[in-house]
Design an enzyme around this catalytic site. Structure first.
Site, PDB file in Angstrom:
ATOM      1  N   LYS A  35       0.826  -1.204   0.000  1.00  0.00           N
ATOM      2  CA  LYS A  35       0.000   0.000   0.000  1.00  0.00           C
ATOM      3  C   LYS A  35       0.865   1.260   0.000  1.00  0.00           C
ATOM      4  O   LYS A  35       0.602   2.222   0.706  1.00  0.00           O
ATOM      5  CB  LYS A  35      -0.931  -0.010   1.208  1.00  0.00           C
ATOM      6  CG  LYS A  35      -1.850  -1.223   1.207  1.00  0.00           C
ATOM      7  CD  LYS A  35      -2.898  -1.148   2.272  1.00  0.00           C
ATOM      8  CE  LYS A  35      -3.787  -2.368   2.316  1.00  0.00           C
ATOM      9  NZ  LYS A  35      -4.353  -2.789   1.084  1.00  0.00           N
ATOM     10  N   CYS A  36       1.884   1.243  -0.828  1.00  0.00           N
ATOM     11  CA  CYS A  36       2.873   2.325  -0.900  1.00  0.00           C
ATOM     12  C   CYS A  36       2.770   2.997  -2.268  1.00  0.00           C
ATOM     13  O   CYS A  36       2.351   2.376  -3.249  1.00  0.00           O
ATOM     14  CB  CYS A  36       4.261   1.701  -0.701  1.00  0.00           C
ATOM     15  SG  CYS A  36       5.650   2.816  -0.922  1.00  0.00           S
ATOM     16  N   GLY A  37       3.176   4.242  -2.335  1.00  0.00           N
ATOM     17  CA  GLY A  37       3.206   4.927  -3.624  1.00  0.00           C
ATOM     18  C   GLY A  37       4.140   4.260  -4.624  1.00  0.00           C
ATOM     19  O   GLY A  37       3.985   4.408  -5.828  1.00  0.00           O
TER      20      GLY A  37
END
Length: 159
Positions: A35-37
């Site tokens: 759930k990271c950029g």
């Protein structure tokens, strides 16, 4: 010199293992998060893996929840996400810490061998990448902002 392939790790299901199956290969070891950029880098990592795996190259992913709690899932959720969202076929290991007192031995070794900006050992964010040569030496450390395809030239040089 520490034999990187003998450092203990855990498979995705928590079974103790090591990296001995990858002895003599070029490795790209990455701390990952779902759930990271930078999560879309899974696509580029998979492309590298598919392009070079038959020449003795592997990508090894180690999920980490230390940065913004961006890897909250359990092993099954992480594996499912990687497979269904990015068609990941490279190994994804058990969730680990990369910094602090509980940092995984593998990442303690990688950080010592390839320091970051201004000589810092700390990993600053998800998708920090370590390129390891066939002899097990850490060749390069890449920032999370370094796209996987930008590493291809370095991989080719080691293959």
């Amino acid at each position: 010199m520490t034999d990187l392939t003998a450092i203990p790790v855990q498979s995705a299901d928590g079974t103790p293992t090591d990296l001995s199956p990858y002895a003599g290969q070029v490795l790209l070891i990455v701390n990952t998060a779902s759930k990271c950029g930078f999560t879309p880098q899974y696509e580029g990592l998979e492309a590298l893996y598919r392009k070079y795996k038959d020449r003795g190259f592997a990508v090894l992913a180690f999920p980490c929840n230390q940065f913004g709690a961006q890897e909250p899932g359990d092993a099954e959720e992480i594996a499912s996400f990687c497979r269904l969202t990015y068609d990941v076929t490279f190994p994804v290991y058990a969730k680990i810490d990369v910094n602090g007192a509980d940092a995984a031995p593998l990442f303690r070794h990688l950080k010592k061998e390839a320091k970051g900006v201004l000589g810092s050992e700390a990993i600053k964010w998800n998708f920090t990448k370590f390129l390891v040569g066939r002899s097990g030496n850490v060749v390069e450390r890449y920032a999370p902002t370094t796209a996987p395809d930008a590493i291809a030239k370095d991989i080719e040089r080691l293959l």
